[in-house]
Motif scaffolding. Structure first.
Motif, PDB file in Angstrom:
ATOM      1  N   ARG A 259       0.840  -1.202   0.000  1.00 34.21           N
ATOM      2  CA  ARG A 259       0.000   0.000   0.000  1.00 34.21           C
ATOM      3  C   ARG A 259       0.875   1.252   0.000  1.00 34.21           C
ATOM      4  NH1 ARG A 259      -2.920  -0.046   4.969  1.00 34.21           N
ATOM      5  NH2 ARG A 259      -1.155   1.133   5.737  1.00 34.21           N
ATOM      6  N   ARG A 260       1.967   1.247   0.798  1.00 33.42           N
ATOM      7  CA  ARG A 260       2.869   2.398   0.845  1.00 33.42           C
ATOM      8  C   ARG A 260       3.555   2.629  -0.501  1.00 33.42           C
ATOM      9  NH1 ARG A 260       3.475   0.581   6.115  1.00 33.42           N
ATOM     10  NH2 ARG A 260       3.056   2.175   7.669  1.00 33.42           N
ATOM     11  N   LEU A 261       3.848   1.536  -1.211  1.00 33.64           N
ATOM     12  CA  LEU A 261       4.456   1.656  -2.540  1.00 33.64           C
ATOM     13  C   LEU A 261       3.432   2.032  -3.610  1.00 33.64           C
ATOM     14  CD1 LEU A 261       6.836  -1.452  -2.754  1.00 33.64           C
ATOM     15  CD2 LEU A 261       7.500   0.947  -2.634  1.00 33.64           C
ATOM     16  N   GLU A 262       2.143   1.963  -3.236  1.00 37.46           N
ATOM     17  CA  GLU A 262       1.037   2.165  -4.175  1.00 37.46           C
ATOM     18  C   GLU A 262       1.150   1.191  -5.345  1.00 37.46           C
ATOM     19  OE1 GLU A 262       0.863   6.312  -5.175  1.00 37.46           O
ATOM     20  OE2 GLU A 262       0.446   6.903  -3.106  1.00 37.46           O
ATOM     21  N   ALA A 263       1.537  -0.042  -5.028  1.00 35.59           N
ATOM     22  CA  ALA A 263       1.722  -1.090  -6.041  1.00 35.59           C
ATOM     23  C   ALA A 263       0.509  -2.012  -6.067  1.00 35.59           C
ATOM     24  CB  ALA A 263       2.984  -1.889  -5.734  1.00 35.59           C
ATOM     25  N   ASP A 264       0.123  -2.417  -7.268  1.00 33.49           N
ATOM     26  CA  ASP A 264      -0.972  -3.364  -7.422  1.00 33.49           C
ATOM     27  C   ASP A 264      -0.481  -4.773  -7.108  1.00 33.49           C
ATOM     28  OD1 ASP A 264      -2.761  -1.389  -8.239  1.00 33.49           O
ATOM     29  OD2 ASP A 264      -2.190  -1.603 -10.347  1.00 33.49           O
ATOM     30  N   LEU A 265      -1.368  -5.580  -6.525  1.00 30.27           N
ATOM     31  CA  LEU A 265      -1.029  -6.977  -6.254  1.00 30.27           C
ATOM     32  C   LEU A 265      -1.166  -7.783  -7.543  1.00 30.27           C
ATOM     33  CD1 LEU A 265      -2.782  -7.537  -2.810  1.00 30.27           C
ATOM     34  CD2 LEU A 265      -0.459  -6.785  -3.266  1.00 30.27           C
ATOM     35  N   ILE A 266      -0.283  -8.769  -7.715  1.00 26.15           N
ATOM     36  CA  ILE A 266      -0.241  -9.591  -8.924  1.00 26.15           C
ATOM     37  C   ILE A 266      -0.555 -11.038  -8.542  1.00 26.15           C
ATOM     38  CG2 ILE A 266       1.224 -10.357 -10.828  1.00 26.15           C
ATOM     39  CD1 ILE A 266       2.981  -7.840 -10.159  1.00 26.15           C
ATOM     40  N   GLU A 267      -1.488 -11.647  -9.276  1.00 24.17           N
ATOM     41  CA  GLU A 267      -1.873 -13.043  -8.993  1.00 24.17           C
ATOM     42  C   GLU A 267      -0.682 -13.991  -9.026  1.00 24.17           C
ATOM     43  OE1 GLU A 267      -4.921 -14.203  -8.204  1.00 24.17           O
ATOM     44  OE2 GLU A 267      -6.157 -12.456  -8.652  1.00 24.17           O
ATOM     45  N   GLY A 268       0.254 -13.779  -9.964  1.00 25.18           N
ATOM     46  CA  GLY A 268       1.404 -14.667 -10.112  1.00 25.18           C
ATOM     47  C   GLY A 268       2.356 -14.661  -8.930  1.00 25.18           C
ATOM     48  N   ALA A 269       2.287 -13.623  -8.082  1.00 24.64           N
ATOM     49  CA  ALA A 269       3.168 -13.537  -6.910  1.00 24.64           C
ATOM     50  C   ALA A 269       2.556 -14.236  -5.688  1.00 24.64           C
ATOM     51  CB  ALA A 269       3.457 -12.080  -6.581  1.00 24.64           C
TER      52      ALA A 269
END
Length: 186
Positions: free
Chosen positions: A156-166
């Motif tokens: 959330r702090r990075l404002e990064a989207d979550l990826i299914e592959g991870a």
């Protein structure tokens, strides 16, 4: 001098994620028994406490709290590790069952990782996915006995989207282990 080198070692050991969480705060550290504690205070009154194993440098506990709207101390939010369980029979006559699911976060060098103990259902009963609308990992059982939404504050702090592959998971010995691979930035 030496204090800067100690700080650099701590940041390297924590894989950079701790550095991101402590940014903008003033940190002090001390060793007690076999645990090293780093206590960070922020200008807004918020606090972050991290505990590491002295020998292995493994992160054992990370908790944070913010000031309440009236300026009082808020409740601790446990990001990694378990909150202590206190039962006082003089005040309470009911205690949580030891067979209830127990949710804890225990990160590794490469993964954010959560463990849910006391889940006796077979592996095919679990549905683990990502809710892209609010950026959370969702754990549910097909028999509707367990449901949990997990937020990853570092993402959330990075404002990064979550990826299914991870996202990955496995179930063994009544424990569900859910892992999310850390991005290079962390």
């Amino acid at each position: 001098g030496e204090r800067e080198r100690v700080g650099e070692r701590e940041r390297a050991r924590a894989g950079g994620g701790a550095k991101m969480l402590r940014q903008g705060g003033k940190s002090t550290s001390f060793v007690s028994g076999n645990r090293k504690t780093i206590h960070t205070t922020f200008s807004d009154g918020g606090e972050l406490v991290e505990e590491y194993d002295v020998k292995t440098d493994e992160l054992l506990l990370r908790k944070q709290r913010a000031r309440t709207k009236l300026g009082g101390e808020g409740k601790w939010e446990y990001l990694v590790g378990d909150a202590p369980v206190h039962f006082n029979p003089e005040v309470s006559t009911i205690v949580e069952s030891s067979s209830n699911p127990i949710f804890t976060r225990k990160d590794t060098d490469r993964f954010f990782q959560w463990r849910i103990r006391n889940l006796p259902y077979p592996a095919e009963n679990y549905d683990i996915s990502i809710d892209h609308a609010d950026g959370k990992v969702v754990i549910r059982t097909k028999n509707k006995k367990y449901y949990k939404r997990i937020e990853i504050p570092e993402m959330r702090r990075l404002e990064a989207d979550l990826i299914e592959g991870a996202l990955s998971w496995h179930h063994a010995n009544n424990t569900l282990v859910v892992s999310y691979q850390k991005p290079a930035e962390i």
